[in-house]
Design a protein around this motif. Structure first.
Motif, PDB file in Angstrom:
ATOM      1  N   ASN A 109       0.825  -1.208   0.000  1.00  0.00           N
ATOM      2  CA  ASN A 109       0.000   0.000   0.000  1.00  0.00           C
ATOM      3  C   ASN A 109       0.859   1.257   0.000  1.00  0.00           C
ATOM      4  OD1 ASN A 109      -2.395  -1.419  -0.042  1.00  0.00           O
ATOM      5  ND2 ASN A 109      -2.659  -1.361   2.177  1.00  0.00           N
ATOM      6  N   THR A 110       1.924   1.256   0.788  1.00  0.00           N
ATOM      7  CA  THR A 110       2.827   2.402   0.829  1.00  0.00           C
ATOM      8  C   THR A 110       3.473   2.621  -0.534  1.00  0.00           C
ATOM      9  OG1 THR A 110       3.267   2.040   3.161  1.00  0.00           O
ATOM     10  CG2 THR A 110       4.871   3.360   1.959  1.00  0.00           C
ATOM     11  N   MET A 111       3.888   1.541  -1.163  1.00  0.00           N
ATOM     12  CA  MET A 111       4.516   1.653  -2.490  1.00  0.00           C
ATOM     13  C   MET A 111       3.528   2.195  -3.515  1.00  0.00           C
ATOM     14  SD  MET A 111       6.785  -1.854  -2.444  1.00  0.00           S
ATOM     15  CE  MET A 111       7.193  -1.772  -4.167  1.00  0.00           C
ATOM     16  N   VAL A 112       2.281   1.743  -3.462  1.00  0.00           N
ATOM     17  CA  VAL A 112       1.252   2.207  -4.399  1.00  0.00           C
ATOM     18  C   VAL A 112       1.006   3.701  -4.208  1.00  0.00           C
ATOM     19  CG1 VAL A 112      -1.213   2.040  -4.965  1.00  0.00           C
ATOM     20  CG2 VAL A 112       0.146  -0.035  -4.673  1.00  0.00           C
ATOM     21  N   VAL A 113       0.894   4.135  -2.962  1.00  0.00           N
ATOM     22  CA  VAL A 113       0.659   5.558  -2.686  1.00  0.00           C
ATOM     23  C   VAL A 113       1.860   6.390  -3.127  1.00  0.00           C
ATOM     24  CG1 VAL A 113       0.299   7.270  -0.860  1.00  0.00           C
ATOM     25  CG2 VAL A 113      -0.994   5.143  -0.837  1.00  0.00           C
ATOM     26  N   MET A 114       3.068   5.930  -2.826  1.00  0.00           N
ATOM     27  CA  MET A 114       4.268   6.672  -3.225  1.00  0.00           C
ATOM     28  C   MET A 114       4.353   6.795  -4.748  1.00  0.00           C
ATOM     29  SD  MET A 114       5.603   7.615  -0.431  1.00  0.00           S
ATOM     30  CE  MET A 114       7.227   8.180  -0.853  1.00  0.00           C
ATOM     31  N   ASP A 115       4.017   5.722  -5.450  1.00  0.00           N
ATOM     32  CA  ASP A 115       4.022   5.749  -6.914  1.00  0.00           C
ATOM     33  C   ASP A 115       2.974   6.745  -7.421  1.00  0.00           C
ATOM     34  OD1 ASP A 115       4.859   4.762  -9.523  1.00  0.00           O
ATOM     35  OD2 ASP A 115       2.892   3.781  -9.605  1.00  0.00           O
ATOM     36  N   ALA A 116       1.797   6.722  -6.818  1.00  0.00           N
ATOM     37  CA  ALA A 116       0.736   7.646  -7.223  1.00  0.00           C
ATOM     38  C   ALA A 116       1.130   9.091  -6.924  1.00  0.00           C
ATOM     39  CB  ALA A 116      -0.568   7.291  -6.520  1.00  0.00           C
ATOM     40  N   LEU A 117       1.781   9.333  -5.796  1.00  0.00           N
ATOM     41  CA  LEU A 117       2.237  10.692  -5.458  1.00  0.00           C
ATOM     42  C   LEU A 117       3.219  11.222  -6.501  1.00  0.00           C
ATOM     43  CD1 LEU A 117       2.803  10.627  -1.581  1.00  0.00           C
ATOM     44  CD2 LEU A 117       1.267  12.142  -2.844  1.00  0.00           C
ATOM     45  N   ASP A 118       4.077  10.324  -7.015  1.00  0.00           N
ATOM     46  CA  ASP A 118       5.047  10.732  -8.033  1.00  0.00           C
ATOM     47  C   ASP A 118       4.371  11.222  -9.306  1.00  0.00           C
ATOM     48  OD1 ASP A 118       7.243  10.259  -6.461  1.00  0.00           O
ATOM     49  OD2 ASP A 118       7.600   8.239  -7.247  1.00  0.00           O
ATOM     50  N   LYS A 119       3.130  10.806  -9.531  1.00  0.00           N
ATOM     51  CA  LYS A 119       2.416  11.189 -10.753  1.00  0.00           C
ATOM     52  C   LYS A 119       1.637  12.498 -10.604  1.00  0.00           C
ATOM     53  CE  LYS A 119       2.267   6.482 -12.349  1.00  0.00           C
ATOM     54  NZ  LYS A 119       1.493   5.289 -12.572  1.00  0.00           N
ATOM     55  N   LEU A 120       1.627  13.062  -9.394  1.00  0.00           N
ATOM     56  CA  LEU A 120       0.940  14.336  -9.169  1.00  0.00           C
ATOM     57  C   LEU A 120       1.858  15.503  -9.532  1.00  0.00           C
ATOM     58  CD1 LEU A 120      -0.735  13.764  -5.670  1.00  0.00           C
ATOM     59  CD2 LEU A 120      -1.736  13.436  -7.928  1.00  0.00           C
ATOM     60  N   SER A 121       1.253  16.671  -9.703  1.00  0.00           N
ATOM     61  CA  SER A 121       2.061  17.869  -9.950  1.00  0.00           C
ATOM     62  C   SER A 121       2.887  18.162  -8.703  1.00  0.00           C
ATOM     63  CB  SER A 121       1.156  19.062 -10.263  1.00  0.00           C
ATOM     64  OG  SER A 121       0.459  19.471  -9.095  1.00  0.00           O
TER      65      SER A 121
END
Length: 176
Positions: A109-121
């Protein structure tokens, strides 16, 4: 009387503080903790600290209510940090079996959130990091980022929406 209040003065002060501020202090602590019993403990600890600092409070400098609310908030924060820093004991988790399994789901879950955060502005990512990762208030995050508090609120709203959208998109890709 000298500069230091006697025990009777401090006791009278605490009784007066409770009479004047007890209800609002308890309501504030309940909002912070979400638990009436814990909030009552916070109020008790706050009044104990008021008794210990009676000389400062009797000097009349600053807002007494502000001092009480700040102390209560600090107590709640300290308790939350203490709970977070110690391992969960078996007795703390009565509704779960003693062995809850490994922590791989949490890591994923942490990895998924971190990956998603990288895709934000960058603006959205940094406001979420300040508010949720670093635990700053809106005002603190605004000061740190050099933007008005209203901008922090707006960015966090849109950043959370964007984060949900990115995660939903990734989930759709995995399942579809």
């Amino acid at each position: 009387m000298g500069d230091t209040p006697g025990p009777h003065d401090a006791e009278t002060l605490v009784r007066t503080l409770y009479a004047e501020h007890g209800r609002s202090l308890l309501a504030y602590a309940v909002r912070l903790t979400g638990d009436r019993a814990a909030a009552e403990d916070v109020v008790q600890e706050t009044l104990l600290r008021a008794w210990k600092h009676a000389a400062d409070l009797l000097s009349g400098t600053g807002s007494v209510r502000g001092w009480l609310l700040t102390v209560a908030r600090n107590i709640v924060t300290d308790r939350a940090r203490a709970r977070a820093s110690r391992p969960v004991e078996v007795a703390d988790v009565a509704d779960k079996p003693p062995v809850a399994g490994d922590h791989s789901e949490s890591v994923v879950n942490t990895m998924v959130v971190m990956d998603a955060l990288d895709k934000l502005s960058p603006e959205h990512r940094e406001v979420l990091v300040e508010l949720y990762y670093r635990g700053r208030t809106v005002v603190e995050a605004a000061k740190e980022l050099g933007v008005p508090p209203g901008t922090v609120k707006s960015r966090s709203y849109y950043a959370l929406r964007a984060l949900r959208a990115v995660m939903a998109e990734e989930e759709a890709e995995v399942s579809g």
